[in-house]
Design a protein around this motif. Structure first.
Motif, PDB file in Angstrom:
ATOM      1  N   UNK A   1     -12.780  11.855  12.904  1.00  0.00           N
ATOM      2  CA  UNK A   1     -12.755  12.894  11.949  1.00  0.00           C
ATOM      3  C   UNK A   1     -13.456  11.416  10.537  1.00  0.00           C
ATOM      4  N   UNK A   2     -14.392  11.362  10.523  1.00  0.00           N
ATOM      5  CA  UNK A   2     -15.158  10.513   9.307  1.00  0.00           C
ATOM      6  C   UNK A   2     -16.127  10.689   8.184  1.00  0.00           C
ATOM      7  N   UNK A   3     -15.278  10.395   7.468  1.00  0.00           N
ATOM      8  CA  UNK A   3     -15.902  11.227   5.653  1.00  0.00           C
ATOM      9  C   UNK A   3     -16.672  10.373   5.149  1.00  0.00           C
ATOM     10  N   UNK A   4     -17.702  11.020   4.710  1.00  0.00           N
ATOM     11  CA  UNK A   4     -18.706   9.462   3.772  1.00  0.00           C
ATOM     12  C   UNK A   4     -18.536   9.628   2.433  1.00  0.00           C
TER      13      UNK A   4
ATOM     14  N   UNK B   1      -7.119  14.816  16.672  1.00  0.00           N
ATOM     15  CA  UNK B   1      -8.072  14.392  15.483  1.00  0.00           C
ATOM     16  C   UNK B   1      -7.143  12.867  14.984  1.00  0.00           C
ATOM     17  N   UNK B   2      -8.183  12.270  14.906  1.00  0.00           N
ATOM     18  CA  UNK B   2      -7.847  10.512  13.904  1.00  0.00           C
ATOM     19  C   UNK B   2      -8.565  10.847  12.651  1.00  0.00           C
ATOM     20  N   UNK B   3      -8.242  10.536  11.503  1.00  0.00           N
ATOM     21  CA  UNK B   3      -9.318  10.733  10.365  1.00  0.00           C
ATOM     22  C   UNK B   3      -9.480   9.151   9.872  1.00  0.00           C
ATOM     23  N   UNK B   4     -10.950   9.024   9.482  1.00  0.00           N
ATOM     24  CA  UNK B   4     -11.236   7.749   8.951  1.00  0.00           C
ATOM     25  C   UNK B   4     -12.238   7.060   8.342  1.00  0.00           C
ATOM     26  N   UNK B   5     -12.286   6.530   7.385  1.00  0.00           N
ATOM     27  CA  UNK B   5     -13.621   6.811   6.028  1.00  0.00           C
ATOM     28  C   UNK B   5     -15.172   6.272   7.443  1.00  0.00           C
TER      29      UNK B   5
END
Length: 508
Positions: free
Chosen positions: A157-160, A182-186
């Motif tokens: 799960x990619x956050x801009x 899910x894993x969270x990443x920048x």
């Protein structure tokens, strides 16, 4: 939990393998799903493929027939983007080009409602860049599935920069509701998996280019000693040499040509020659019909010397002692030696690699009969151990070392004398990149290890592996590698901090 209600329609744009797989996942989760592709008939063809595949799984009793028929009834082709106006989530899985993705999302903004979430399945293009021209970039995030999407559990799960916390949370919870992890990443180059995995390919390819060993032996060592599911040559053959090389170039370029990401000339030669792997029939290995599978280069049988001693009680020493006992081979035990010698077989002295070449270590110790052993995931259960001899090592000592290891039940893979050997060199670089990724706030340490286990099937997450080996050991290996081969192997700030603090990356 803020997952999308299953009654909300989902659209997938791009009906290739990945897009069709994502559509299948969403449909099985109960959503009405629209599949769109600019190629005439491609979406309908993909749906036919999904139908055939799901009904085959029902026949094998792997899926419930009613669930499958419900999913298929809710899956339809959309002829135009304007058909997607009522969707609550749209996922693009189109060509990996920034201009194509920005144009698509720009067009969608004038079609969808203001509360529709937008997601990109990009594997390497920054989400920030994709959303830069949007009126509402806060509703755009990355949903990076791994191929094949129906089977692979991981979703990044990619956050801009502009992605809202609510968008990130909804995408993550929706992935969970769809049965994914899910894993969270920048949004940084390569995100988690495609960044941290680069050394797995790069170090193996460098060893091949240095002629330390051949592709079949490299793959065999990484499987049977390192515990990886596949070696780098067979894995890049499966992915496609062109695809793997393109990702490597993309990450290297995005990091302003940092030496540790430098692409392989050897791999580019394969691409230039059309040897793309399984899909072309040849890559590092030959997959053409009638061609036998390549065999690793293993040492022929040697006699075990009569005088054998095991030193200390480290993991490798304990494994050697245990296996020699199991094979009823007599040996002596002795306290740990200051020089790190693990075992003695006649005149041969065996050491675990510390990043120096065997030749350099023999010179430093003034001990010509020096041989090095590679890191094993579990030396007690490993079936193969790589062995490197110093250039000044007598042949009789090399044969004695081989005889000892064979007597303990190991296959022995002799390799040319390369600093860091194979598994240790690769794992040290994986750990270094993982530590730097967490240090830069791309993701958490637990998410990183989880991503590498689920996304590329590593036997341990790199940071868990660091806890097992010890940050100080890894720092020593990298420092020695840096001394022989430059800045590529510089220990990152976070690894140095772990060494001096004695704290795990999993500690606050």
């Amino acid at each position: 939990m803020t997952a999308l209600d299953s009654r909300i329609a989902v659209a997938v744009i791009g009906a290739g393998t990945m897009g069709a797989g994502i559509a299948q996942v969403a449909a099985l989760a109960g959503h009405p799903v629209f599949l769109h592709d600019t190629r005439p008939g491609a979406a309908a063809q993909a749906i036919d493929g999904i139908r055939h595949g799901l009904r085959a799984l029902v026949a094998k009793k792997r899926l419930d027939a009613d669930q499958v028929e419900s999913a298929l009834n809710g899956l339809c082709a959309a002829d135009a983007l304007t058909d997607l106006g009522a969707c609550g989530l749209i996922i693009e899985a189109i060509v990996e080009r920034l201009d194509a993705k920005t144009a698509l999302f720009g067009a969608l903004e004038s079609i969808v409602t203001t509360d529709c979430l937008l997601a990109t399945n990009t594997s390497s293009i920054p989400v920030t860049a994709i959303g830069a021209g949007l009126r509402h970039p806060e509703r755009l995030g990355g949903l990076h599935f791994f191929n094949p999407a129906p089977r692979m559990p991981l979703v990044e799960i990619v956050s801009g920069l502009d992605t809202s916390a609510e968008t990130t949370r909804t995408l993550a919870d929706t992935a969970t509701a769809w049965g994914k992890t899910p894993v969270l990443t920048r949004s940084t180059p390569g995100f988690i998996v495609n960044r941290v995995a680069r050394p797995f390919y790069a170090e193996g390819l460098r060893l091949l280019q240095e002629q330390a060993l051949d592709p079949a032996t490299l793959d065999h060592i990484m499987r049977t000693c390192g515990g990886f599911r596949m070696g780098p040559c067979e894995l890049t053959d499966l992915i496609g040499q062109d695809i793997n090389a393109a990702v490597s170039r993309s990450v290297w370029t995005a990091f302003y040509h940092a030496p540790r990401f430098e692409p392989s000339l050897l791999q580019q030669e394969l691409v230039d020659g059309g040897r793309l792997g399984r899909k072309s029939g040849r890559g590092f290995h030959d997959y053409r019909e009638g061609t036998p599978a390549p065999a690793p280069q293993l040492a022929p049988a040697q006699a075990c010397p009569k005088m054998v001693s095991i030193h200390g009680d480290g993991p490798l020493a304990r494994a050697l002692a245990s296996r020699l006992r199991a094979h009823e081979v007599a040996f002596d035990t002795a306290p740990a030696r200051e020089d790190g010698c693990v075992a003695q077989a006649g005149d041969a002295r065996l050491y675990l690699t510390d990043g120096r070449s065997a030749t350099r270590r023999a010179s430093d110790l003034n001990q010509p009969a020096t041989l090095l052993l590679d890191l094993a995931l579990d030396p007690e259960t490993a079936t193969c151990l790589p062995l490197a001899a110093a250039r000044q090592c007598p042949e009789s000592a090399r044969q004695a070392a081989i005889g000892l290891l064979q007597a303990a039940g190991y296959e022995v893979a002799p390799i040319q004398d390369a600093p860091g050997m194979v598994v240790m060199r690769t794992v040290a670089m994986l750990i270094n990149e993982a530590a730097d990724t967490v240090h830069q706030g791309v993701c958490s340490a637990p998410d990183l290890d989880l991503a590498m286990r689920l996304g590329v099937n590593y036997p341990l997450g790199p940071l868990d592996w660091c806890d097992r080996i010890g940050a100080r050991v890894i720092g020593t290996v990298l420092t020695h590698l840096r001394g022989s081969d430059g800045e590529r192997y510089r220990p990152c700030v976070a690894l140095q901090s772990a060494i001096h603090s004695g704290k795990s990356f999993h500690e606050a």
